[in-house]
Design a protein around this motif. Sequence first.
Motif, PDB file in Angstrom:
ATOM      1  N   ASP A   1       1.889  16.867   8.468  1.00 13.27           N
ATOM      2  CA  ASP A   1       1.263  16.730   7.170  1.00 13.27           C
ATOM      3  C   ASP A   1      -0.046  16.082   7.198  1.00 13.27           C
ATOM      4  N   GLN A   2      -0.944  16.251   6.451  1.00 12.78           N
ATOM      5  CA  GLN A   2      -2.148  15.884   6.583  1.00 12.78           C
ATOM      6  C   GLN A   2      -2.168  14.388   6.035  1.00 12.78           C
ATOM      7  N   PRO A   3      -2.502  13.215   6.766  1.00 13.96           N
ATOM      8  CA  PRO A   3      -2.507  12.006   6.327  1.00 13.96           C
ATOM      9  C   PRO A   3      -3.384  11.949   5.280  1.00 13.96           C
ATOM     10  N   THR A   4      -3.117  10.923   4.123  1.00 11.09           N
ATOM     11  CA  THR A   4      -4.020  10.635   3.112  1.00 11.09           C
ATOM     12  C   THR A   4      -4.787   9.685   3.073  1.00 11.09           C
ATOM     13  N   GLY A   5      -4.612   8.790   4.029  1.00  5.49           N
ATOM     14  CA  GLY A   5      -5.584   7.506   4.216  1.00  5.49           C
ATOM     15  C   GLY A   5      -4.784   6.543   3.210  1.00  5.49           C
ATOM     16  N   GLN A   6      -3.423   6.464   3.096  1.00  3.42           N
ATOM     17  CA  GLN A   6      -2.905   5.529   1.980  1.00  3.42           C
ATOM     18  C   GLN A   6      -2.922   4.104   2.648  1.00  3.42           C
ATOM     19  N   ASP A   7      -3.327   3.042   1.716  1.00  4.38           N
ATOM     20  CA  ASP A   7      -3.373   1.954   2.067  1.00  4.38           C
ATOM     21  C   ASP A   7      -1.934   1.381   2.372  1.00  4.38           C
ATOM     22  N   PRO A   8      -1.814   0.669   3.659  1.00  2.66           N
ATOM     23  CA  PRO A   8      -0.561   0.261   4.076  1.00  2.66           C
ATOM     24  C   PRO A   8      -0.007  -0.894   3.267  1.00  2.66           C
ATOM     25  N   LEU A   9      -0.891  -1.639   2.730  1.00  7.75           N
ATOM     26  CA  LEU A   9      -0.261  -2.796   1.871  1.00  7.75           C
ATOM     27  C   LEU A   9       0.131  -2.164   0.525  1.00  7.75           C
ATOM     28  N   LEU A  10      -0.310  -1.117  -0.107  1.00  6.39           N
ATOM     29  CA  LEU A  10       0.508  -0.277  -1.292  1.00  6.39           C
ATOM     30  C   LEU A  10       1.813  -0.161  -0.876  1.00  6.39           C
ATOM     31  N   LEU A  11       1.688   0.647   0.190  1.00  5.97           N
ATOM     32  CA  LEU A  11       3.388   1.071   0.922  1.00  5.97           C
ATOM     33  C   LEU A  11       4.100  -0.175   0.940  1.00  5.97           C
ATOM     34  N   LEU A  12       3.552  -1.213   1.347  1.00  9.67           N
ATOM     35  CA  LEU A  12       4.353  -2.422   1.688  1.00  9.67           C
ATOM     36  C   LEU A  12       5.028  -2.818   0.284  1.00  9.67           C
ATOM     37  N   LYS A  13       4.358  -2.907  -0.780  1.00 10.91           N
ATOM     38  CA  LYS A  13       4.649  -3.036  -2.028  1.00 10.91           C
ATOM     39  C   LYS A  13       5.841  -2.102  -2.498  1.00 10.91           C
ATOM     40  N   THR A  14       5.774  -0.805  -2.237  1.00 14.47           N
ATOM     41  CA  THR A  14       6.710   0.090  -2.730  1.00 14.47           C
ATOM     42  C   THR A  14       8.119  -0.296  -1.975  1.00 14.47           C
ATOM     43  N   LEU A  15       7.700  -0.355  -0.696  1.00 18.51           N
ATOM     44  CA  LEU A  15       9.096  -0.947   0.050  1.00 18.51           C
ATOM     45  C   LEU A  15       9.829  -1.885  -0.226  1.00 18.51           C
ATOM     46  N   GLN A  16       8.950  -2.879  -0.576  1.00 21.37           N
ATOM     47  CA  GLN A  16       9.554  -4.300  -0.997  1.00 21.37           C
ATOM     48  C   GLN A  16      10.502  -4.234  -2.179  1.00 21.37           C
ATOM     49  N   LEU A  17      10.019  -3.407  -3.202  1.00 21.51           N
ATOM     50  CA  LEU A  17      10.694  -3.079  -4.528  1.00 21.51           C
ATOM     51  C   LEU A  17      12.045  -2.501  -4.148  1.00 21.51           C
ATOM     52  N   LEU A  18      12.092  -1.376  -3.106  1.00 22.40           N
ATOM     53  CA  LEU A  18      13.533  -0.637  -2.820  1.00 22.40           C
ATOM     54  C   LEU A  18      14.162  -1.774  -2.093  1.00 22.40           C
ATOM     55  N   TRP A  19      13.676  -2.494  -1.315  1.00 19.94           N
ATOM     56  CA  TRP A  19      14.121  -3.592  -0.329  1.00 19.94           C
ATOM     57  C   TRP A  19      15.148  -4.459  -1.403  1.00 19.94           C
ATOM     58  N   THR A  20      14.415  -5.162  -2.553  1.00 15.10           N
ATOM     59  CA  THR A  20      15.111  -6.077  -3.317  1.00 15.10           C
ATOM     60  C   THR A  20      16.243  -5.131  -4.160  1.00 15.10           C
ATOM     61  N   LYS A  21      15.905  -3.979  -4.562  1.00 14.71           N
ATOM     62  CA  LYS A  21      17.187  -3.243  -5.175  1.00 14.71           C
ATOM     63  C   LYS A  21      18.319  -2.758  -3.990  1.00 14.71           C
ATOM     64  N   HIS A  22      18.101  -3.100  -2.822  1.00 12.67           N
ATOM     65  CA  HIS A  22      19.336  -2.689  -1.849  1.00 12.67           C
ATOM     66  C   HIS A  22      19.405  -1.283  -1.786  1.00 12.67           C
ATOM     67  N   GLU A  23      18.264  -0.401  -2.166  1.00  9.96           N
ATOM     68  CA  GLU A  23      18.326   1.131  -1.944  1.00  9.96           C
ATOM     69  C   GLU A  23      17.975   1.643  -0.439  1.00  9.96           C
TER      70      GLU A  23
END
Length: 824
Positions: A9-31
């Motif tokens: 896949d073509q990388p989009t240059g996503q900010d890793p810190l924005l990715l971290l916030k998304t992951l933190q939300l899923l982590w708190t929901k235990h999904e």
Amino acid sequence: MNQDSYSSDQPTGQDPLLLLKTLQLLWTKHELEKLKEEIRRGFARLEDPLAGLLAMLESSSDWKGKGHSLGYCITTELQLWIKEHPAVPQSGTKLKKLQARVLGMLSQCPTNLLDPLISIYQLHTADRNYLLEHVSHLYLQGNYKEAAILSIKLKLQPDQDVEKMCTPLLLQDKANLVEDYVGEYPELQRKLLQTLDMWCDPSFNIRDITRPYQGLSRYKPEKFNRRVLSKLVFRLLERFNVDPALCPNVINQRHLRTLNYLFYKRFVEKTMTEENWADHIQSTVGENRWLQGHLVQSLLWHCGARGAARWARRCRVPPEMLPRAVAEELQKLHIQDRAEEVTKADNYEDSKKKDYYQLPIAREKIHFLQTWEETLQCWEKVLQPGQVVGVDMEWKPSFGMVGKPRVALLQLALKDEVFLLDLPRLLEQAEAEGEKEKLPRFIQMLYSDAAITKLGYGMSGDLSSLAATCSVLKDTEKQMQGVVDLLAVDKQLQWKKDGRKVDGLSPEHSHEERGVKQPEKGLSLLVQHVLGKPLDKTEQLSNWEKRPLREEQILYAASDAYCLLEIYERLCKDPESFGLGSDLTESLVEKQSKKPRAKKQLNKQEAPSPSGQECQGPRMEPSCPPAPISPQEFSVVCDNMLQGLGRYLRCLGVDVRLLDNEDDHRKAAEIARQEGRVILTSGLPYQTVCNCNKYLKVSRERMRQLVEGSRRASGEHSAGCPGSQSCGVTVPACDTAQPGCAAHGERAEGAEQSGAAAGLAGDTVLQVAAIPPGVLDRAELTDFFCCTRCGKVFWEGSHFGRVVSQFQDVLVASGDTQSVYELS
């Protein structure tokens, strides 16, 4: 970086810190499933996943704690993702920068994150000097554990100073980490052992090591002494299979403790024959000049010049090692000594016949087997359906040295004869003939045949030693059927409230006539209760590997196995008089052949059931609660991690044996097997206290007279000490002179009126010389209490009040107000 390095896949240059916030939300929901999917998609969109992971870890702190964390989840998912998307590894300056960043994080990482990060950032390919410099920086900052763990993970040990790296870890009681540090490097193992051995040299000042680390966090100086280090050395020698000759100081100190123990057994307790004692002395001392010097000094102390000369000749001490007085006495010795020994031996044999269990079969019915032809005839008689066989084993005492004991003699007792199998010789013959499985096969047939009843006492310990002797037999205990372990039966025998067994025989018989009073224990005590007289155990500590066996050894070995037959027969004939069920024969064999559930049931004692009906001995159901027992009926052995608990239990009246610091868990198992004790352990003997419960009360003035008399008598040591009460000796005693040990015991009053002397009944000598200067001048001390077994002197010391306070509530709750009064 090549964009196809990690994904199609073509990388989009996503900010890793924005990715971290998304992951933190899923982590708190235990999904967790959605979380893993988002992690993989996110890394595919990152310009540089490796740099992105570091950015996420650096901006979060949840991964620094122990256990599962979001940081751990992200890291391990990246590791899997990289494996699924092979790429050209990063190299050059960019990778070096990433490695430098991750190295700075590793010292804060929990252990479970180290391997994934080392793998992802290819730290094993990093410049070795750079890695060593980083670890050295951690060390200089005082992060000794982190430096050692990182060194292990990066395999840097060969380029480091093992003494420098391990010393602070040992001071922090991290011996397990030290073992891991040298675990894969034999050369480092040898260097570490040599260093530890040097520290154990009596002339070495351990403070020279500890001084630079006085401000060390989590420093445990009490865990850094010669005894603890000696124990570690023996553990490492065994784990890494290193030649003990590499550690002469530790080995010599262990031999010296063995030497002192042997002197105690022979001249104080007097429970070891001359032949046994001389055998062990010779094998312990050998040609070691340092040990020979200690032997001569001990001989002088215990026997005087004349006695020392006789024993020095017997133990083959080189003449040049003898002091002048001993050398002169050696020249005066003549045949009269031997005549005196013969007379003493005859008198001792007459005493044994009167006081101890005697083998009821003729001597010619005892067969010592060393050839296969003889052994085959034995097996034909033993392997008969319906046969009842008494089984016992003997091995050379290890005295705490490295390795498990190997069986030297296997005893099989039938109704009319006893077979003693020379196991080492038979195994050697079988191997020479290419049939090394022959003897183990017969032994397995015996133990697995349900039609043959096998009797033993502490069979688990015997089988463990048998497995160490022949590895083919390691599963024998799992396969055995038709066995009766009389140790389990012994625990079932009911006690009356006055401390006597139900057959009315006194539970205490001792070796008082031979030395310090030693109550019968284990099988000997069971033989006394059931058959009327105890076993004579003076040959127990024999060198069972030495050939030929002496006549006394042969008779002892035969008696040890044959007495099992007589005990079993007596219990089967009249089980109810011993508090056992009427169907003893059937229930014992059936239940003890089933493991492990039945074994637990056997250890339970009779107790009234809730309905008022009695639970019959071996037929007890799990619903029947065990009957409460008094402290005097509770016998335990505490490992070296529970010495404090053991002393507290002793203060409350429990019969306690304590392991010394250098003893390992096998020593506890051996004591438990031999004496029928319960093992108290937190994971992993020279006794520190003698465990007596009778004390002699002596006034301060009378004690002052005894001390002064002892000082005047010093230097006037008489010859021929083995039979004299004037022989002043030191026996194992309390490490703190406090009367707490006596709180549950009996005090023999009236010492002043009877004129207490510096010697007690049974050749026990009061250790008045051990009383520190100034104690007798303390006005608040009016009385001293002297142990009637070991002669140790006790008085109310500084922490006596704390002991009273600690146990007063317990004693009041139990209604034992008299004990409270005695304590206070």
